[in-house]
Scaffold this motif. Structure first.
Motif, short mmCIF file in Angstrom:
data_model
loop_
_atom_site.label_atom_id
_atom_site.label_comp_id
_atom_site.label_asym_id
_atom_site.label_seq_id
_atom_site.Cartn_x
_atom_site.Cartn_y
_atom_site.Cartn_z
N UNK A 117 36.12 -14.69 -63.17
CA UNK A 117 36.60 -15.76 -64.05
C UNK A 117 36.60 -15.37 -65.52
N UNK A 118 35.83 -14.36 -65.90
CA UNK A 118 35.79 -13.95 -67.30
C UNK A 118 37.16 -13.47 -67.78
N UNK A 119 38.03 -13.09 -66.85
CA UNK A 119 39.37 -12.65 -67.24
C UNK A 119 40.15 -13.76 -67.94
N UNK A 120 39.76 -15.02 -67.71
CA UNK A 120 40.49 -16.14 -68.28
C UNK A 120 40.09 -16.46 -69.71
N UNK A 121 39.13 -15.72 -70.26
CA UNK A 121 38.54 -16.12 -71.53
C UNK A 121 39.22 -15.51 -72.75
N UNK A 172 40.40 -13.89 -75.97
CA UNK A 172 39.72 -13.15 -77.04
C UNK A 172 38.21 -13.27 -76.96
N UNK A 173 37.70 -14.28 -76.26
CA UNK A 173 36.25 -14.46 -76.14
C UNK A 173 35.66 -13.63 -75.01
N UNK A 174 36.50 -12.90 -74.27
CA UNK A 174 36.02 -12.17 -73.10
C UNK A 174 34.90 -11.18 -73.43
N UNK A 175 34.96 -10.40 -74.52
CA UNK A 175 33.87 -9.47 -74.80
C UNK A 175 32.51 -10.16 -74.98
N UNK A 176 32.50 -11.33 -75.60
CA UNK A 176 31.23 -12.04 -75.78
C UNK A 176 30.66 -12.48 -74.43
N UNK A 177 31.52 -12.96 -73.53
CA UNK A 177 31.07 -13.34 -72.20
C UNK A 177 30.55 -12.12 -71.45
N UNK A 178 31.24 -10.99 -71.57
CA UNK A 178 30.83 -9.76 -70.88
C UNK A 178 29.48 -9.28 -71.40
N UNK A 179 29.25 -9.37 -72.72
CA UNK A 179 27.96 -8.95 -73.27
C UNK A 179 26.84 -9.85 -72.74
N UNK A 180 27.11 -11.15 -72.66
CA UNK A 180 26.11 -12.07 -72.09
C UNK A 180 25.82 -11.71 -70.65
N UNK A 181 26.84 -11.38 -69.89
CA UNK A 181 26.64 -11.00 -68.49
C UNK A 181 25.76 -9.77 -68.38
N UNK A 216 36.75 -2.29 -68.61
CA UNK A 216 37.66 -3.41 -68.81
C UNK A 216 37.73 -4.25 -67.53
N UNK A 217 36.99 -5.36 -67.53
CA UNK A 217 37.02 -6.25 -66.37
C UNK A 217 35.90 -6.04 -65.38
N UNK A 218 35.06 -5.04 -65.56
CA UNK A 218 33.93 -4.86 -64.66
C UNK A 218 32.84 -4.06 -65.36
N UNK A 219 31.67 -4.08 -64.74
CA UNK A 219 30.51 -3.34 -65.25
C UNK A 219 30.04 -2.39 -64.16
N UNK A 220 29.71 -1.16 -64.55
CA UNK A 220 29.22 -0.16 -63.60
C UNK A 220 27.72 -0.01 -63.78
N UNK A 221 26.98 -0.09 -62.67
CA UNK A 221 25.54 0.13 -62.68
C UNK A 221 25.21 1.39 -61.89
#
Length: 407
Positions: A13-17, A19-28, A49-54
């Motif tokens: 769902x973060x894809x819908x955000x 210009x605010x997407x980076x802030x949501x991704x940092x919170x995640x 871009x769109x996912x996080x790798x662990x």
């Protein structure tokens, strides 16, 4: 490049955000780091871009299980990071299939499909060409039939800018928004089934939750407080840290009971609770209250009585379960792990001085007159002065800790 085990956390769902997407991704990412299982050792996180790798030092299975409870993660791919060459994808895919299903893949045929996503459009093969090539390699090695409609197993390849990821196992995440991205709310937490589920739904929509529990102390035993602590501790699966305040409501209940019509006693107590909740919310920076009301489930949860409760509070009062029935709530409580705790016996403050025939309709003006007779502002202040605060973390849940004191 040496193949490296990793997890891909898809943001959904973060894809819908926008210009605010980076802030949501940092919170995640902050929430992910707070919830990392200690048995996984050091875990390296890299944003894409769109996912996080662990990249876990060890224990990818435990890490994957923990990440399924992180709001904002829609899908988890258990993957291998490999060189960005077509020749690397076949061996990596077979390694992932053998890890998941065992070495003798031909013994148990399963239908499969290959899905390729080229984030790097400069890769020399198209997605369709690469899917066909890899599918042929896997079919030759395993004997499995291809099924593009409803495959039993999906092998995915994601080609990024500097590397590629090959996966044969996809897990469903919690979805929603990262906890804290929508603000902070104070949950009025009872020991029942409803309010913990309401808290979970609020967390899933990005609200960071703090909790207040009203005990009947000193006229009831501490069992409800221990239940409340256990419920918050269980909910740290979804929000790694929280605070629980315990408000001894017994004296205020006694005073209020002598000033209100017995039939209105329950609504008067609920108005008192939201007044106390509103004051505490102001102190801790919460912007809303959350309650576990389900419309019509009990007499205090009719439209008339809900309106009377809301009239006593200037903050928004959120009720995520308003349209749910009890069976749906209990089913969800079992799914998120709170049902067993909620089913434990306790001395609930709501049963203290409960009227035999509670009113299903109420008038806020009549309730306000009863509150003035009882000195409601003083009752709120006295209860707030007696608050007990407990810090609860996911580490407490892992250690099975109980609160140091309850009353």
């Amino acid at each position: 490049m040496t193949a490296e085990r990793c997890l891909l956390l898809k943001h959904g769902e973060l894809f819908l955000k926008g210009a605010n997407r980076p802030a949501f991704a940092r919170r995640l990412v902050r929430n992910v780091r707070a919830a990392l299982p200690p048995e996984c050792g050091r875990v390296r996180a890299e944003a894409r871009n769109g996912f996080t790798v662990l990249y876990p030092e060890r224990g990818p299975e435990a890490l994957a299980a923990g990440m399924r409870d992180i709001a904002g993660v829609s899908v988890i791919d258990v993957a291998l990071r490999v060189d960005k060459t077509a020749e690397a994808f076949g061996p990596a895919a077979l390694a992932e299939l053998r890890r998941r299903f065992g070495q003798r893949l031909r013994d148990t045929p399963r239908s499969f499909a290959v899905v390729v996503r080229r984030r790097d459009k400069t890769f020399p093969l198209t997605s369709a060409q690469l899917a066909a090539r890899l599918g042929a390699e896997l079919q030759a090695a395993t004997g499995w039939p291809v099924n593009l409609g409803e495959p039993e197993v999906t092998v995915s390849v994601e080609i990024d800018r500097h590397e590629a990821f090959v996966s044969a196992e996809r897990l469903r995440g919690l979805g929603g928004l990262p906890v804290g991205s929508s603000g902070t709310a104070l949950v009025l937490l009872s020991g029942g089934f409803d309010s913990p589920v309401a808290a979970h739904r609020a967390m899933r929509r990005g609200l960071r939750c703090e909790f207040i529990h009203f005990s009947g102390a000193p006229y009831t035993d501490p069992s409800s407080t221990y239940k409340a602590y256990a419920l918050v501790r269980e909910l740290t699966r979804f929000q790694p840290r929280a605070r629980l305040w315990v408000a001894p409501l017994g004296p205020a209940q006694r005073t209020l009971a002598s000033s209100a019509d017995p039939a209105l006693r329950t609504i008067a107590q609920r108005r008192l609770m939201v007044r106390i909740g509103e004051e505490l919310a102001g102190r801790v920076g919460a912007e809303a209250l959350v309650m576990g009301d389900s419309l019509g489930q009990v007499a205090s949860q009719t439209v008339s009585n809900i309106a009377s409760v809301d009239e006593a509070c200037a903050l928004p009062v959120l009720r995520p379960l308003l349209g749910w029935d009890k069976e749906e709530i209990i089913t969800e409580a079992r799914r998120i792990g709170t049902a067993e705790i909620s089913a434990l016996p306790d001395e609930d403050c709501c049963r203290l001085l409960a009227p035999p025939r509670p009113a299903v309709r109420s008038d806020p003006r009549i309730l306000a007159r009863a509150e003035r007779r009882a000195g409601v502002d003083e009752l709120v202040g006295q209860t707030l002065d007696r608050l007990q605060e407990h810090l609860v973390s996911i580490a407490d849940r892992r250690a099975g800790l109980v609160p140091p004191a309850a009353g």
